[in-house]
Design a protein around this motif. Sequence first.
Motif, PDB file in Angstrom:
ATOM      1  N   LEU A 268      45.942  34.082  42.800  1.00  0.00           N
ATOM      2  CA  LEU A 268      46.043  32.708  43.297  1.00  0.00           C
ATOM      3  C   LEU A 268      44.667  32.314  43.822  1.00  0.00           C
ATOM      4  O   LEU A 268      44.153  32.919  44.767  1.00  0.00           O
TER       5      LEU A 268
ATOM      6  N   ALA B  96      41.806  29.248  44.872  1.00  0.00           N
ATOM      7  CA  ALA B  96      41.617  27.860  45.316  1.00  0.00           C
ATOM      8  C   ALA B  96      40.240  27.371  44.903  1.00  0.00           C
ATOM      9  O   ALA B  96      39.268  28.128  44.958  1.00  0.00           O
TER      10      ALA B  96
ATOM     11  N   LYS C 166      52.110  31.458  45.661  1.00  0.00           N
ATOM     12  CA  LYS C 166      51.597  32.831  45.817  1.00  0.00           C
ATOM     13  C   LYS C 166      52.626  33.841  45.280  1.00  0.00           C
ATOM     14  O   LYS C 166      52.292  34.753  44.515  1.00  0.00           O
TER      15      LYS C 166
ATOM     16  N   PHE D 137      45.294  32.568  49.823  1.00  0.00           N
ATOM     17  CA  PHE D 137      44.680  32.614  48.486  1.00  0.00           C
ATOM     18  C   PHE D 137      43.944  33.929  48.307  1.00  0.00           C
ATOM     19  O   PHE D 137      43.375  34.485  49.258  1.00  0.00           O
TER      20      PHE D 137
END
Lengths: 400, 228
Positions: free
Chosen positions: B35, B37, B190, B213
Amino acid sequence: MNLAVRDIRYHRGRFILTSVGLGLLLGVVMSMGGIYRGLFADALSISHATRADLWVVQQETSGPFAAISRIPEDIRYRIAAVPGVAEASPLSFQTVQIERRGKPFRFFLVGYDLNGFGGPPTIIAGRGIRQKHYEMVVAQGMKMGLGEKIRLGLHDYTVVGITGKMVSSSGDPAAYVGLADAQEIQFKSNNDAIRNQRERIAARLAGLPTLSPPQTKLLRQNITALTESTHTVNTVVARLAPGANLQEVQERIGRWNHFRAISDGEQTEILTKGMIEKARMQLGLFRIILLVISAVIISLIIYTSTIDKIRTIATLKLIGARNRVIVGLILQQSLLMGVIAYAIGYGVISLTYDRFPRRVELVASDLQSLFVIVIGICTVSSFVGIRKALKVEPAEALGG
Amino acid sequence: MYAVEVERLTKIYGHGETAVTAIADASLQVKPGELVAILGPSGSGKTTLLTSIGLINEPTRGRVILDGTTIADDGWRKGLDLKRVRREKIGFIFQAHNLIPFLTALENVMVALEINGMARREARARATELLEALNLGHRLETYPAFLSGGEAQRVAIARALANRPKVILADEPTAALDTENGKNVMALLKKLAVEHRSAILVVTHDHRMVEGFDRIFDVRDGRIMGER
């Protein structure tokens, strides 16, 4: 999954209202077509019901419907004697307007020889005319009942029979009386007018010094007999013997130089091309205008509905929908709207067509053609929306 | 193998004097189940980076590889069916949930599956299963207009996951949600990244939402300034 149907299901209120509006518009287009066909049927109803091969009328006229024609009644015997003519019968036509129940009441009066032809084609209630005088058969459109009386000229006439949808070329319902009655109604003056006319003839003859009193009297009697005669008709219709040559018979009657023999085909052409051509063109133009309006409305509806769905279309493209999914969404909605509107229009016109003041004839081939045109319009109209939809970028789905 | 590989990606809008460089020489790799960002202020180029990876914006230069397939190498790879790659390999989650308003929650997920060629019955079963997993089993027949913001975003996540994509691209997925719902959505992403082994790239400008993240790329003025 059919996205078009899902969208319609979700916006069913808007879709139904739009379809109803469009349906009413298509109903008007259908009625225009029906009126157009009705004009033909009306114009030809009496002519076709007469089932004549020839219409003998005053020379250089296109009578008896399109122009005034007056010929002597006894000419029927000369026409019946022409080789090839099987039977001949005199007919008289006139439009009558009287006051009935406080309202103007207009109809087309046909006078026919009770022993000849040209009378009411069918009797759907009551009976045909049996007495020589004061009986009449009326068309359904007259809305008169059996036994009802109506005053025409100097006498009361009793309705003894009802015939079908017989009308004049201008749409007035028809009524049938015996020839003598029709002639009297058309040509016989009232007593005051007769007295005045006789005085006028006497005064004119008195001014001729060369005539002796007995000569004056004799001449007055003859002139009066001629002017007061009602033995005039508008046409003599003839049916030919099997195998007779129509053209030869026409030429033979024409050679007398006083009459014109119009074939049934020519009469049909006079009635359809001459008398109702402008009305026909007018209605045709209206139909085209209404179809163009329908096309514009469908285009606008589809375009507006596409604009409303820009983000949905962009999202569909973003998640990988093929163009045919997008095209299907718009085209199917457009077609569904057209089909439903057509069904509504057809339903409305089917329920109301016999309430129109003039005949509306719904012909299957006309309705089928209109359906094809509506489908064509819907397809073409949806192109505007499809073009817009295909230009939508998937990126338009992004952002707030 | 990486799920997403971006090498020296550059996107320039316009030509000549009016040319604007939205992204310059951006490189990153994301593994399946990660995950990630992409964090930056408005106008920093983060959405351009996301849309270039998502086959929406054609890169001017550089290479993009998704799940081992090169999709861009100084422009789109020739002969590539962009829609097919989007259908099969990528799931999108939007700032506004972008659910189709005239489809129910269930149909919104089914449509993504049917577009990818799945039979209706199978699509219904898969969509139901996904929505139930996201605690939306009681909202299957509800239209988006009657869903709360959090519910709608969960339906959008279910739609993005429907075709089991290798890459999920999320553009400000919490922007329209309150903090609590936003955090729930991020926690859900997530969890799903791990469960589905999908690489999830989330574009956001909200520093409060970057907890949890695996990695964070800071983007400023069209450049990746660093990685945390």
